[in-house]
Design an enzyme around this catalytic site. Structure first.
Site, PDB file in Angstrom:
ATOM      1  CE  LYS A  13      -2.846   0.001   3.899  1.00  0.00           C
ATOM      2  NZ  LYS A  13      -1.493  -2.030   4.247  1.00  0.00           N
ATOM      3  NE  ARG A  88      -4.579  -1.027  10.210  1.00  0.00           N
ATOM      4  CZ  ARG A  88      -3.569  -0.101   9.593  1.00  0.00           C
ATOM      5  NH1 ARG A  88      -3.267   1.031   8.787  1.00  0.00           N
ATOM      6  NH2 ARG A  88      -2.205  -1.604   9.780  1.00  0.00           N
ATOM      7  NE  ARG A 127       7.373  -4.672   6.474  1.00  0.00           N
ATOM      8  CZ  ARG A 127       5.867  -4.479   5.722  1.00  0.00           C
ATOM      9  NH1 ARG A 127       6.130  -3.812   4.480  1.00  0.00           N
ATOM     10  NH2 ARG A 127       5.499  -3.816   6.564  1.00  0.00           N
ATOM     11  NE  ARG A 133       6.164  -0.163  10.141  1.00  0.00           N
ATOM     12  CZ  ARG A 133       4.986  -0.790   9.249  1.00  0.00           C
ATOM     13  NH1 ARG A 133       5.064  -0.477   8.929  1.00  0.00           N
ATOM     14  NH2 ARG A 133       4.230  -0.549  10.179  1.00  0.00           N
ATOM     15  NE  ARG A 144       2.347  -5.233  10.900  1.00  0.00           N
ATOM     16  CZ  ARG A 144       1.811  -3.904  10.579  1.00  0.00           C
ATOM     17  NH1 ARG A 144       1.250  -2.859  10.841  1.00  0.00           N
ATOM     18  NH2 ARG A 144       2.200  -3.297   9.205  1.00  0.00           N
TER      19      ARG A 144
HETATM   20  P1  AMP Z   1       0.672   0.309   9.265  1.00  0.00           P
HETATM   21  O1  AMP Z   1       2.072   1.839   9.100  1.00  0.00           O
HETATM   22  O2  AMP Z   1      -0.643   1.003   8.312  1.00  0.00           O
HETATM   23  O3  AMP Z   1       0.470  -0.858   9.120  1.00  0.00           O
HETATM   24  O4  AMP Z   1       0.220   1.966  10.669  1.00  0.00           O
HETATM   25  C1  AMP Z   1       0.754   0.946  11.734  1.00  0.00           C
HETATM   26  C2  AMP Z   1      -0.480   0.754  13.656  1.00  0.00           C
HETATM   27  O5  AMP Z   1      -0.791   2.054  13.342  1.00  0.00           O
HETATM   28  C3  AMP Z   1      -1.228  -0.496  13.118  1.00  0.00           C
HETATM   29  O6  AMP Z   1      -0.595  -1.450  13.390  1.00  0.00           O
HETATM   30  C4  AMP Z   1      -2.280   0.280  13.960  1.00  0.00           C
HETATM   31  O7  AMP Z   1      -1.567   0.039  15.185  1.00  0.00           O
HETATM   32  C5  AMP Z   1      -1.908   1.476  13.853  1.00  0.00           C
HETATM   33  N1  AMP Z   1      -3.505   2.295  13.054  1.00  0.00           N
HETATM   34  C6  AMP Z   1      -3.141   2.256  12.185  1.00  0.00           C
HETATM   35  N2  AMP Z   1      -3.785   2.798  11.575  1.00  0.00           N
HETATM   36  C7  AMP Z   1      -4.933   2.493  12.489  1.00  0.00           C
HETATM   37  C8  AMP Z   1      -6.469   2.424  11.746  1.00  0.00           C
HETATM   38  N3  AMP Z   1      -7.216   3.287  10.884  1.00  0.00           N
HETATM   39  N4  AMP Z   1      -7.093   1.663  13.134  1.00  0.00           N
HETATM   40  C9  AMP Z   1      -6.611   1.402  14.207  1.00  0.00           C
HETATM   41  N5  AMP Z   1      -5.162   1.474  14.415  1.00  0.00           N
HETATM   42  C10 AMP Z   1      -4.351   1.793  13.312  1.00  0.00           C
END
Ligand code: AMP
Length: 187
Positions: A13, A88, A127, A133, A144
């Protein structure tokens, strides 16, 4: 152009988002990036969400919607936006629809990138080491993915029902997938 990008962790993404914002001239809104910046700055919000991010679980809908609505109400989002990983849960999708309908600025398209789980785990494993990270360890990656299937996958059904969903095959080169997404949002 107001777009939501859906897809499991490791689907690519972020890579596609970078190309899309360049092509459409709209801001990229990644709630993950916003939350990581808050954690790094040690802000009260960052302190509240740090352990959740580290665990691979989701931050509460209330916190996320505050972050999303605060961001999309900024002037640069008048021309549109790309929400990347920002929606999400079905509750988040409903709250966003409510906000955008009231504002008279509905979504144009929701793109779901589909990639098989086996390939996702392989990509996430590859990765590790390259990208540092805290949520990129194998255990957290698996968490996740589980959270995605349980809580985020149903969001696609919500948008399908609303007539907004385009499903895109996320397997292929970056350019192949990008072409599919551009076709899907322009259709
Ligand atoms: P990402 O980089 O998009 O994978 O987001 C990293 C982390 O941020 C996720 O694993 C969640 O803990 C939190 N997060 C990001 N966006 C959301 C969302 N829309 N709803 C809930 N948690 C989120």
């Amino acid at each position: 152009m107001r777009i939501v990008l859906l897809g499991p962790p490791g689907a690519g993404k972020g890579t596609q988002a970078a190309k899309l914002i360049a092509a459409f001239g709209i801001p990229h809104i990644s709630t993950g990036d916003i939350l990581r910046a808050q954690v790094a700055s040690g802000s009260p919000l960052g302190q509240r969400v740090k352990s959740i991010l580290d665990s691979g679980e989701l931050v509460t809908d209330e916190v996320i919607m505050e972050v999303v609505i605060d961001r999309i109400s900024q002037p640069d989002c008048q021309k549109g936006f790309l929400l990347d990983g920002a929606i999400r849960t079905v509750v988040q999708a409903e709250l966003l629809q409510g906000y955008l309908t009231k504002a008279g600025t509905p979504l144009d398209r929701v793109v779901q990138m589909n990639v098989p789980d086996t390939l996702l785990m392989e990509r996430i494993r590859n990765r590790q080491g390259a990208v540092v990270r805290a949520d990129d360890t194998a255990e957290v990656a698996a968490k996740r993915l589980q959270v995605y299937w349980e809580q985020t996958a149903p969001v696609a059904g919500y948008y399908e029902h609303a007539g907004l969903l385009a499903k895109v095959d996320g397997v292929g080169t970056v350019d192949e997938v990008f072409d599919r997404i551009v076709k899907a949002v322009s259709a």
